[in-house]
Design an enzyme around this catalytic site. Structure first.
Site, PDB file in Angstrom:
ATOM      1  N   ASP A   1       0.846  -1.201   0.000  1.00 43.28           N
ATOM      2  CA  ASP A   1       0.000   0.000   0.000  1.00 43.28           C
ATOM      3  C   ASP A   1       0.881   1.251   0.000  1.00 43.28           C
ATOM      4  OD1 ASP A   1      -2.235  -1.597   0.194  1.00 43.28           O
ATOM      5  OD2 ASP A   1      -2.828  -0.936   2.192  1.00 43.28           O
ATOM      6  N   MET A   2       0.298   2.363  -0.449  1.00 48.76           N
ATOM      7  CA  MET A   2       1.029   3.631  -0.372  1.00 48.76           C
ATOM      8  C   MET A   2       0.417   4.487   0.729  1.00 48.76           C
ATOM      9  SD  MET A   2       3.645   5.111  -1.454  1.00 48.76           S
ATOM     10  CE  MET A   2       4.138   4.437  -3.040  1.00 48.76           C
TER      11      MET A   2
ATOM     12  N   GLN B 191      -0.765   6.768  -6.184  1.00 46.17           N
ATOM     13  CA  GLN B 191      -1.906   7.646  -5.917  1.00 46.17           C
ATOM     14  C   GLN B 191      -2.009   8.719  -7.005  1.00 46.17           C
ATOM     15  OE1 GLN B 191       0.233   8.482  -2.445  1.00 46.17           O
ATOM     16  NE2 GLN B 191      -1.200   7.531  -1.024  1.00 46.17           N
TER      17      GLN B 191
ATOM     18  N   ARG C 268      -1.610  -0.976  -8.320  1.00 47.32           N
ATOM     19  CA  ARG C 268      -2.954  -0.516  -7.956  1.00 47.32           C
ATOM     20  C   ARG C 268      -2.954   1.002  -8.073  1.00 47.32           C
ATOM     21  NH1 ARG C 268      -4.114  -1.176  -2.012  1.00 47.32           N
ATOM     22  NH2 ARG C 268      -4.593  -3.354  -2.465  1.00 47.32           N
TER      23      ARG C 268
ATOM     24  N   LYS D 247      -7.042   7.089  -5.930  1.00 48.00           N
ATOM     25  CA  LYS D 247      -6.932   8.551  -5.936  1.00 48.00           C
ATOM     26  C   LYS D 247      -5.929   9.018  -4.887  1.00 48.00           C
ATOM     27  CE  LYS D 247     -11.585   9.661  -7.502  1.00 48.00           C
ATOM     28  NZ  LYS D 247     -12.736  10.569  -7.366  1.00 48.00           N
ATOM     29  N   GLY D 248      -5.921   8.363  -3.716  1.00 48.03           N
ATOM     30  CA  GLY D 248      -5.073   8.792  -2.601  1.00 48.03           C
ATOM     31  C   GLY D 248      -5.947   9.314  -1.478  1.00 48.03           C
TER      32      GLY D 248
ATOM     33  N   THR E 298     -11.275   2.101  -7.315  1.00 47.86           N
ATOM     34  CA  THR E 298     -12.140   3.271  -7.182  1.00 47.86           C
ATOM     35  C   THR E 298     -13.598   2.836  -7.055  1.00 47.86           C
ATOM     36  OG1 THR E 298     -12.822   5.369  -8.191  1.00 47.86           O
ATOM     37  CG2 THR E 298     -12.393   3.562  -9.708  1.00 47.86           C
ATOM     38  N   HIS E 299     -14.403   3.724  -6.421  1.00 43.69           N
ATOM     39  CA  HIS E 299     -15.854   3.514  -6.394  1.00 43.69           C
ATOM     40  C   HIS E 299     -16.549   4.623  -7.172  1.00 43.69           C
ATOM     41  CE1 HIS E 299     -13.817   2.611  -2.568  1.00 43.69           C
ATOM     42  NE2 HIS E 299     -14.398   1.453  -2.693  1.00 43.69           N
TER      43      HIS E 299
HETATM   44  C1  LIG Z   1      -8.917  -1.383  -2.989  1.00 46.07           C
HETATM   45  C2  LIG Z   1      -8.486  -0.033  -2.542  1.00 46.07           C
HETATM   46  C3  LIG Z   1      -7.225   0.134  -2.003  1.00 46.07           C
HETATM   47  C4  LIG Z   1      -6.785   1.397  -1.606  1.00 46.07           C
HETATM   48  N1  LIG Z   1      -5.487   1.570  -1.191  1.00 46.07           N
HETATM   49  C5  LIG Z   1      -5.036   2.814  -0.923  1.00 46.07           C
HETATM   50  C6  LIG Z   1      -3.666   3.064  -0.641  1.00 46.07           C
HETATM   51  O1  LIG Z   1      -2.826   2.160  -0.603  1.00 46.07           O
HETATM   52  N2  LIG Z   1      -3.288   4.343  -0.391  1.00 46.07           N
HETATM   53  C7  LIG Z   1      -4.173   5.383  -0.427  1.00 46.07           C
HETATM   54  O2  LIG Z   1      -3.770   6.535  -0.220  1.00 46.07           O
HETATM   55  N3  LIG Z   1      -5.484   5.167  -0.680  1.00 46.07           N
HETATM   56  C8  LIG Z   1      -5.926   3.927  -0.939  1.00 46.07           C
HETATM   57  N4  LIG Z   1      -7.245   3.738  -1.245  1.00 46.07           N
HETATM   58  C9  LIG Z   1      -8.239   4.826  -1.029  1.00 46.07           C
HETATM   59  C10 LIG Z   1      -8.357   5.716  -2.241  1.00 46.07           C
HETATM   60  O3  LIG Z   1      -7.181   6.464  -2.396  1.00 46.07           O
HETATM   61  C11 LIG Z   1      -9.545   6.698  -2.103  1.00 46.07           C
HETATM   62  O4  LIG Z   1      -9.350   7.538  -1.031  1.00 46.07           O
HETATM   63  C12 LIG Z   1     -10.907   6.015  -1.921  1.00 46.07           C
HETATM   64  O5  LIG Z   1     -10.985   4.859  -2.700  1.00 46.07           O
HETATM   65  C13 LIG Z   1     -12.043   6.956  -2.346  1.00 46.07           C
HETATM   66  O6  LIG Z   1     -11.854   7.349  -3.679  1.00 46.07           O
HETATM   67  P1  LIG Z   1     -12.791   6.907  -4.903  1.00 46.07           P
HETATM   68  O7  LIG Z   1     -11.879   6.648  -6.070  1.00 46.07           O
HETATM   69  O8  LIG Z   1     -13.674   5.811  -4.524  1.00 46.07           O
HETATM   70  O9  LIG Z   1     -13.568   8.222  -5.310  1.00 46.07           O
HETATM   71  P2  LIG Z   1     -14.412   9.272  -4.469  1.00 46.07           P
HETATM   72  O10 LIG Z   1     -14.719  10.369  -5.430  1.00 46.07           O
HETATM   73  O11 LIG Z   1     -13.724   9.614  -3.182  1.00 46.07           O
HETATM   74  O12 LIG Z   1     -15.682   8.454  -4.114  1.00 46.07           O
HETATM   75  C14 LIG Z   1     -16.651   8.123  -5.090  1.00 46.07           C
HETATM   76  C15 LIG Z   1     -17.882   7.637  -4.395  1.00 46.07           C
HETATM   77  O13 LIG Z   1     -17.593   6.365  -3.794  1.00 46.07           O
HETATM   78  C16 LIG Z   1     -18.196   6.274  -2.524  1.00 46.07           C
HETATM   79  N5  LIG Z   1     -17.144   6.096  -1.513  1.00 46.07           N
HETATM   80  C17 LIG Z   1     -15.818   6.274  -1.678  1.00 46.07           C
HETATM   81  N6  LIG Z   1     -15.136   5.944  -0.564  1.00 46.07           N
HETATM   82  C18 LIG Z   1     -16.072   5.560   0.350  1.00 46.07           C
HETATM   83  C19 LIG Z   1     -16.006   5.092   1.704  1.00 46.07           C
HETATM   84  N7  LIG Z   1     -14.868   4.931   2.353  1.00 46.07           N
HETATM   85  N8  LIG Z   1     -17.199   4.788   2.335  1.00 46.07           N
HETATM   86  C20 LIG Z   1     -18.382   4.901   1.693  1.00 46.07           C
HETATM   87  N9  LIG Z   1     -18.484   5.338   0.397  1.00 46.07           N
HETATM   88  C21 LIG Z   1     -17.362   5.657  -0.257  1.00 46.07           C
HETATM   89  C22 LIG Z   1     -19.021   7.513  -2.317  1.00 46.07           C
HETATM   90  O14 LIG Z   1     -20.322   7.255  -2.763  1.00 46.07           O
HETATM   91  C23 LIG Z   1     -18.350   8.511  -3.237  1.00 46.07           C
HETATM   92  O15 LIG Z   1     -19.209   9.525  -3.651  1.00 46.07           O
HETATM   93  C24 LIG Z   1      -7.682   2.500  -1.695  1.00 46.07           C
HETATM   94  C25 LIG Z   1      -8.949   2.316  -2.237  1.00 46.07           C
HETATM   95  C26 LIG Z   1      -9.356   1.086  -2.678  1.00 46.07           C
HETATM   96  C27 LIG Z   1     -10.688   0.947  -3.304  1.00 46.07           C
END
Ligand SMILES: Cc1cc2nc3c(=O)[nH]c(=O)nc-3n(C[C@H](O)[C@H](O)[C@H](O)COP(=O)(O)OP(=O)(O)OC[C@H]3O[C@@H](n4cnc5c(N)ncnc54)[C@H](O)[C@@H]3O)c2cc1C
Length: 300
Positions: free
Chosen positions: A123-124, A153, A176, A179-180, A218-219
């Protein structure tokens, strides 16, 4: 403002109550909890990556202990036939105390993963960790090219260049892209939603053009659509990439992606440190509060 207030008061809220929020996003306290969550997802055709919570340590003894915990987790999941791999945070193995010791521990885990035919994702964490984490990844990848991957990220201004550098190493590359999650200064990180998304897709395109295996973490609906468009444009076969989501987050979207024939992997955090993890994450990024609220409301 409300998010910040809620996140600041969280450490003073009874643990039981915080668990009501956290249980949706954390598999539980024990290895058995993680294995059960993993097997349930496997039954739905979803792979997993398992993470033991507890990234802040103060001594190298704790780093050693964390490595042992991971070795036990690996033995248990392999014994139970889980279809999955492992995610680790370098600071749990002493990255900020002694990078060489940290590298030794991660190497041992990756070596064990190779014996199991498995994989470790590094992970980062926040920006002070990026250089030493990439250095460790490059060293270990040179020895175990098929069994270790990294996270980058998209919000960091440096990431596109980091991908190019890693491609130039000429070894298999499994990245992977997320966004970060940490709050970083504007000087080093893009801040605006559209800017982050634009760079995310540019990074992903660079990966597809160069045969990198991306884990699209991402979600975010528009990003998922953008990634799907790139997959089509570059005619990437389904075994050359995967989508990834966090445990408990947007399960409906997850299903849709799986139904379209894409590979999906869910990140499962678990462990006795879930309380510190939950409250710290919420303090780091108060926006998470509204995500959690939204998810709870959505679930009814
Ligand atoms: C498998 C995985 C591994 C990851 N590993 C790292 C890592 O190593 N280092 C790092 O800095 N970050 C990591 N992340 C977190 C990532 O950087 C984002 O902060 C996080 O995924 C939210 O960004 P998004 O792309 O989903 O978009 P966003 O624009 O933040 O979210 C899009 C939509 O998704 C939903 N959503 C997003 N996150 C959540 C939540 N936690 N709870 C409920 N709903 C949510 C909401 O409906 C939101 O409107 C990881 C994420 C995933 C999925």
């Amino acid at each position: 403002m409300l998010n910040t207030m809620i996140s600041r008061t969280l450490p003073f809220i009874p643990k039981k109550l915080v668990w009501q929020f956290s249980k949706n996003y954390i598999a539980g306290e024990t290895t058995q909890d993680a294995v059960s969550a993993a097997l349930a997802l496997n039954r739905d055709g979803i792979m997993v990556t398992i993470d033991i919570l507890g990234e802040f340590i103060e001594t190298l003894d704790q780093a050693e202990k964390n490595k042992e915990e991971y070795l036990e987790l690996m033995a248990e999941t392999e014994k139970n036939g889980v279809n999955g791999n492992y995610s680790i945070k370098p600071t749990m193995f002493g990255l900020l105390l002694d990078a060489q010791v940290c590298c030794g521990h991660i190497r041992e885990l990756v070596k064990k993963a190779r014996e199991y035919g498995s994989f470790i994702r590094i992970d980062m964490e926040d920006s002070q960790c990026v250089d030493p984490t990439i250095a460790i990844f490059r060293k270990i990848r040179a020895e175990f090219p098929e069994n270790v991957g990294l996270v980058l990220q998209a919000y960091l201004r440096r990431t596109h260049q980091d991908i190019e550098t890693l491609i130039q190493d000429g070894l298999p590359l499994n990245l992977r892209l997320c966004k970060g999650i940490y709050v970083e200064p504007r000087k080093i990180a893009y801040k605006e939603y559209s800017n982050i998304n634009r760079h995310y897709l540019a990074d992903l395109e660079l990966m597809f053009k160069n045969g990198v295996y991306p884990a699209i973490a991402t979600h975010d609906k528009p990003l998922i659509q953008g990634a799907s468009d790139l997959i089509e444009t570059y005619k990437v076969s389904p075994d050359q990439y995967e989508f990834q989501m966090l445990y408990g987050v947007t399960p409906g979207q997850r299903k849709t992606i799986v139904a379209k024939g894409h590979k999906m992997r869910v990140y499962i955090p678990f462990g006795s440190h879930w309380f510190g993890y939950s409250t710290r994450r919420l303090k780091e990024n108060p926006k998470m509060v509204s995500h959690i609220m939204k998810a709870l409301l959505y679930k009814g």
